[in-house]
Design a protein around this motif. Structure first.
Motif, mmCIF file in Angstrom:
data_model
loop_
_atom_site.group_PDB
_atom_site.id
_atom_site.type_symbol
_atom_site.label_atom_id
_atom_site.label_comp_id
_atom_site.label_asym_id
_atom_site.label_seq_id
_atom_site.Cartn_x
_atom_site.Cartn_y
_atom_site.Cartn_z
ATOM 1 N N ILE A 12 0.609 -1.474 0.244
ATOM 2 C CA ILE A 12 -0.300 -0.151 -0.142
ATOM 3 C C ILE A 12 1.043 0.946 0.300
ATOM 4 N N GLY A 241 -4.250 2.146 10.593
ATOM 5 C CA GLY A 241 -4.033 3.495 9.916
ATOM 6 C C GLY A 241 -4.078 4.363 10.815
ATOM 7 N N HIS A 259 2.633 0.704 10.484
ATOM 8 C CA HIS A 259 1.998 -0.480 9.863
ATOM 9 C C HIS A 259 3.126 -0.352 8.742
ATOM 10 N N GLY A 260 2.629 -2.047 8.325
ATOM 11 C CA GLY A 260 3.828 -2.813 7.197
ATOM 12 C C GLY A 260 3.424 -2.633 6.213
ATOM 13 N N SER A 261 3.370 -2.663 5.001
ATOM 14 C CA SER A 261 3.311 -2.569 3.820
ATOM 15 C C SER A 261 1.505 -3.277 3.371
ATOM 16 N N ASP A 264 -2.488 -8.024 1.868
ATOM 17 C CA ASP A 264 -3.343 -8.490 2.113
ATOM 18 C C ASP A 264 -4.124 -7.309 1.463
ATOM 19 N N ALA A 271 -6.289 1.470 1.024
ATOM 20 C CA ALA A 271 -5.358 1.418 2.229
ATOM 21 C C ALA A 271 -5.496 3.087 3.033
ATOM 22 N N ASP A 312 -11.535 0.005 6.928
ATOM 23 C CA ASP A 312 -10.412 -0.398 8.269
ATOM 24 C C ASP A 312 -11.304 0.622 9.354
#
Ligand code: ATP
Length: 330
Positions: A12, A241, A259-261, A264, A271, A312
């Motif tokens: 993302i 997020g 957060h990571g990439s 999913d 995102a 989210d």
């Protein structure tokens, strides 16, 4: 105008970077950008995870806005995030988690800042295969690294109107390593009499953070606990997020979402860019641009309260639509 370096990252990363840069531009942030593709996709294309030119840009501008990078698994690479933090000695990882009135959570009173030591502890990544069934991992705690992060936490408390600093540790079991961290905390606390000093064992901290988050203010801890506890604090305020961070060294600084990439949801344009955008606000504040950072923060507050949000946060908005809602409110 100040030039900053931007790493677009993987997953993302490019989506939330584009959204963040569009908001910074619309807000009139006095910034110029040197943008680089980095990470797994860049490695597949050009054979380097981070191109030399990208490192050189950061070394010149000293300020980096970095979106999440995937470290390819099984190809012998050390985490790129850990590499960047250690290469440039970005020792202080600051992660503020503040509940937003517009985001409904059972924890509306959360307002905590995690100071995570960023260069040592188990993250030195030294593991040894003793025999087929036994592995040892090395945990490093040094006086120098502990002193500077603890000192920074107290100084931050003093300059940001905070009242209390809590040292989070496991010194009851790790008597030497965490014991050293805790004893240094107690020494440094004496030099900051206007700030209340407390300490908590890490497991009890997790329980108390959920039951009585108002007991915490600034928290300082070694690397691994900081990683885990700060993710917990993101859960209290509505998810990853919404958790920004700064990685500060002596004269260089990197700002990134915690957060990571998120592979999913990559490519689906759903995102949430808020964590990276708030990281950009921390970057602006680091550069003394409090006015424009404040305008962006106010627009985000209004968008969170009024606009269609990303999934989210319970909405149906695409990343771009949510970014435009923020721009409309600038
Ligand atoms: P890393 O190990 O790199 O920190 P991770 O495996 O912990 O990464 P993340 O990539 O941070 O995982 O994602 C964890 C979960 O949070 C995933 O389900 C992901 O979709 C979600 N998530 C993370 N960032 C965002 C975001 N900006 N917007 C929406 N969902 C997100």
């Amino acid at each position: 105008m100040k030039t900053i370096t931007v790493f677009k990252g993987d997953g993302i990363g490019p989506e939330i970077t584009d959204a963040t840069l569009s908001i910074l531009r619309a807000a009139g942030a006095p910034l110029e950008y040197e943008c680089f593709d980095v990470g797994e996709a860049e490695y597949e294309r050009h054979g380097a995870l981070i191109p030399e030119a990208a490192f050189a840009s950061f070394e010149k501008t000293k300020v980096l806005l970095k979106s999440p990078i995937t470290t390819p698994i099984g190809k012998g690479f050390r985490s790129l995030n850990v590499q960047l933090r250690t290469k440039y000695d970005l020792y202080a990882n600051i992660r503020p988690a503040k509940a937003n009135a517009a985001v409904k959570t059972p924890f509306p009173q959360v307002d905590v800042v995690t100071f995570r030591e960023n260069t040592e502890d188990l993250y030195v990544g030294v593991e040894e295969q003793i025999d087929e069934d036994t592995v040892h991992a090395t945990k490093i705690i040094t006086r120098g690294a502990s002193e500077r992060i603890i000192e920074d936490a107290f100084r931050y408390a003093e300059t940001h109107g905070r009242k209390k600093v809590t040292c989070v540790h496991k010194a009851n079991i790790l008597k030497l390593s965490d014991g050293l961290f805790l004893s240094i905390f107690r020494e440094i606390a004496k030099k900051h009499p206007t700030i209340e000093a407390a300490d908590r064992i890490v497991d009890a901290t997790c329980m108390e953070l959920v039951m009585y988050p108002e007991r915490f203010d600034v928290m300082v801890m070694p690397n691994l606990y900081g990683d885990i506890v700060s993710d917990l604090t993101s859960g209290l305020i509505g998810g990853l997020g919404l958790l920004p961070s700064a990685n500060i060294g002596k004269d260089m600084a990197m700002f990134e979402a915690v957060h990571g990439s998120a592979p999913d949801i990559a490519g689906r344009h759903i995102a949430n860019p808020t964590a990276l955008l708030w990281s950009a606000c921390m970057l602006l504040e680091h550069l003394g641009e409090h006015g424009v950072a404040g305008r962006i923060r106010a627009a985000v507050d209004r968008a969170l309260a009024e606009a269609n949000l990303t999934p989210d946060l319970g909405g149906t908005a695409h990343t771009k639509e949510y970014a435009e809602a923020i721009i409309d409110r600038l």
